[in-house]
Motif scaffolding. Structure first.
Motif, PDB file in Angstrom:
ATOM      1  N   VAL A 109     -21.076  44.102 -25.690  1.00  0.00           N
ATOM      2  CA  VAL A 109     -22.219  43.303 -26.114  1.00  0.00           C
ATOM      3  C   VAL A 109     -23.411  44.221 -26.350  1.00  0.00           C
ATOM      4  O   VAL A 109     -23.731  45.075 -25.517  1.00  0.00           O
ATOM      5  N   LYS A 110     -24.060  44.064 -27.480  1.00  0.00           N
ATOM      6  CA  LYS A 110     -25.195  44.923 -27.835  1.00  0.00           C
ATOM      7  C   LYS A 110     -26.330  44.793 -26.826  1.00  0.00           C
ATOM      8  O   LYS A 110     -26.716  43.684 -26.448  1.00  0.00           O
ATOM      9  N   GLY A 111     -26.866  45.934 -26.421  1.00  0.00           N
ATOM     10  CA  GLY A 111     -28.068  45.938 -25.603  1.00  0.00           C
ATOM     11  C   GLY A 111     -27.929  45.314 -24.239  1.00  0.00           C
ATOM     12  O   GLY A 111     -28.926  44.967 -23.604  1.00  0.00           O
ATOM     13  N   GLN A 112     -26.713  45.172 -23.760  1.00  0.00           N
ATOM     14  CA  GLN A 112     -26.516  44.542 -22.455  1.00  0.00           C
ATOM     15  C   GLN A 112     -26.989  45.482 -21.344  1.00  0.00           C
ATOM     16  O   GLN A 112     -26.639  46.656 -21.322  1.00  0.00           O
ATOM     17  N   PRO A 113     -27.805  44.976 -20.401  1.00  0.00           N
ATOM     18  CA  PRO A 113     -28.253  45.825 -19.294  1.00  0.00           C
ATOM     19  C   PRO A 113     -27.088  46.220 -18.397  1.00  0.00           C
ATOM     20  O   PRO A 113     -26.141  45.457 -18.217  1.00  0.00           O
ATOM     21  N   GLY A 114     -27.151  47.409 -17.836  1.00  0.00           N
ATOM     22  CA  GLY A 114     -26.069  47.887 -16.980  1.00  0.00           C
ATOM     23  C   GLY A 114     -26.098  47.289 -15.596  1.00  0.00           C
ATOM     24  O   GLY A 114     -25.067  47.209 -14.924  1.00  0.00           O
TER      25      GLY A 114
ATOM     26  N   GLU B 186     -26.169  37.523 -21.305  1.00  0.00           N
ATOM     27  CA  GLU B 186     -27.436  37.531 -20.580  1.00  0.00           C
ATOM     28  C   GLU B 186     -28.138  38.861 -20.808  1.00  0.00           C
ATOM     29  O   GLU B 186     -27.561  39.925 -20.638  1.00  0.00           O
ATOM     30  N   GLY B 187     -29.393  38.781 -21.201  1.00  0.00           N
ATOM     31  CA  GLY B 187     -30.144  39.993 -21.500  1.00  0.00           C
ATOM     32  C   GLY B 187     -30.068  40.391 -22.968  1.00  0.00           C
ATOM     33  O   GLY B 187     -30.784  41.284 -23.415  1.00  0.00           O
ATOM     34  N   TYR B 188     -29.208  39.700 -23.732  1.00  0.00           N
ATOM     35  CA  TYR B 188     -29.071  39.995 -25.163  1.00  0.00           C
ATOM     36  C   TYR B 188     -29.687  38.852 -25.961  1.00  0.00           C
ATOM     37  O   TYR B 188     -29.151  37.757 -26.025  1.00  0.00           O
ATOM     38  N   ARG B 189     -30.842  39.083 -26.558  1.00  0.00           N
ATOM     39  CA  ARG B 189     -31.576  38.036 -27.253  1.00  0.00           C
ATOM     40  C   ARG B 189     -30.888  37.604 -28.547  1.00  0.00           C
ATOM     41  O   ARG B 189     -31.188  36.551 -29.091  1.00  0.00           O
TER      42      ARG B 189
END
Length: 355
Positions: free
Chosen positions: A265-270, A341-344
């Motif tokens: 998923v793009k830009g997903q927080p670790g 979650e975290g991916y707008r």
């Protein structure tokens, strides 16, 4: 859900949210946000207050066989059933004083639960903002549309992932696009007839490879139908074969990117997940899961139908250990690696059609 609200519509939303305001809910909201912030800072779960957003599964039965849905494609292994009205009321009575929003769907078609409108009305009577999502096949009569409007439902998503029967049934297997059109027509007409502004109607279009060229046509349908918002959503997949078949080729409408480790998923927080501090998922039989991505309740936290139990569940060992793991490294949990979650970009396009 904030990203679903356009700036020009803020006055309307402020007016609606005033109905659900209480100092007890405000204090709980502050406690939740403070504890979440502290947890992020020290990388250790601190939990104050109770969830202010609830996800509730009225049923996990569905009339359609959507290939990317665990309920529709048969991959969901947990037992099927409907939440009873009595159990639901007991849960709401415990959680309503501090909660102000209820998302009333998960794995299944909500309107297959014969008590669903009563559930909405009960939450509405407790000052809770109610939101649901439907495939639109059970608004078959004017009386059914009026019952939805009179229930007090605040907002509804109606799925329309095609512009004709051919494209629609490629994903909504077993569905009839004309039933969706007719249902939305009835719902819009019922609101006008009863002179009630709610529910706000969102027409949702999930972009896939076979329908990615039909977005503009779908938006025009939304305008012609007289709905309030048009949502363009990215698709979630669970396998490489599903990705090859369903993910669109246009990057704007794809929530994934190719890496050496495969699709991510793009830009997903670790690390971390805000949902674990402000929301919870209660399934039809009372099983509490950390979120809606736990399709089979592999991480059961307890039962919400045991009186007075939720406070113990919310701060219980299972929930706290899960939060600790996610704060450390969410990639160690399979479902979290495929979470938006975290991916707008889950909603790549939200257009207000009526203000």
């Amino acid at each position: 859900m904030a990203y679903l609200v356009a700036s020009k519509s803020l006055p309307r939303y402020v007016k609606r949210y005033l109905r659900i305001f209480s100092f007890r809910r405000l204090f709980n909201f502050i406690l939740v946000m403070l504890s979440m912030t502290l947890s992020w800072m020290i990388r250790r779960p601190i939990v104050w207050g109770q969830p202010f957003m609830l996800m509730v599964e009225p049923t996990n039965y569905c009339n359609l066989k959507c290939p990317l849905c665990p309920s529709g494609n048969g991959e969901m292994s947990r037992r099927r059933g409907n939440m009873s009205l009595d159990d639901y009321k007991k849960m709401v009575d415990e959680l309503a004083p501090r909660s102000f929003m209820m998302m009333m769907w998960n794995q299944g078609e909500p309107y297959l639960n014969g008590c669903f409108n009563e559930m909405v009305s009960y939450a509405h009577s407790k000052g809770i903002f109610t939101f649901t999502s439907t495939n639109g096949h059970y608004i078959r009569k004017d009386s059914e549309a009026e019952s939805i409007v009179e229930s007090g439902l605040d907002e509804i998503i109606v799925s329309l992932d095609g512009v004709d029967q051919e494209t629609y049934q490629k994903y909504r297997v077993g569905g009839d696009i004309n039933k969706v059109f007719d249902g939305v027509h009835r719902l819009v007409a019922a609101k006008r007839r009863l002179e009630i502004e709610t529910p706000l109607i969102n027409l949702q279009f999930i972009v896939m490879r076979h329908n990615q060229d039909d977005i503009d046509i779908a938006e025009q349908y939304a305008r012609d139908l007289g709905v309030d918002k048009f949502l363009v959503k990215t698709a979630q997949v669970y396998s490489d074969s599903d990705a090859d078949k369903f993910l669109p080729t246009e990057d704007l409408y794809n929530r994934y990117e190719e890496t050496d480790d495969g699709l991510v998923v793009k830009g997903q927080p670790g690390r971390g997940c805000k949902v674990l501090w402000y929301s919870t998922m209660v399934n039809w039989n009372g099983d509490v899961a950390p979120c809606c991505f736990d399709k089979d309740v592999d991480f059961k936290m307890g039962s919400a139908f045991e009186k007075g139990s939720f406070k113990n569940i919310w701060r219980g060992r299972s929930y706290m250990d899960f939060r600790k793991t996610v704060l450390r490294d969410r990639s160690t949990i399979d479902m979290c690696r495929n979470c938006s979650e975290g991916y707008r970009g889950m909603f790549s396009h939200v257009k207000e059609l009526r203000s």
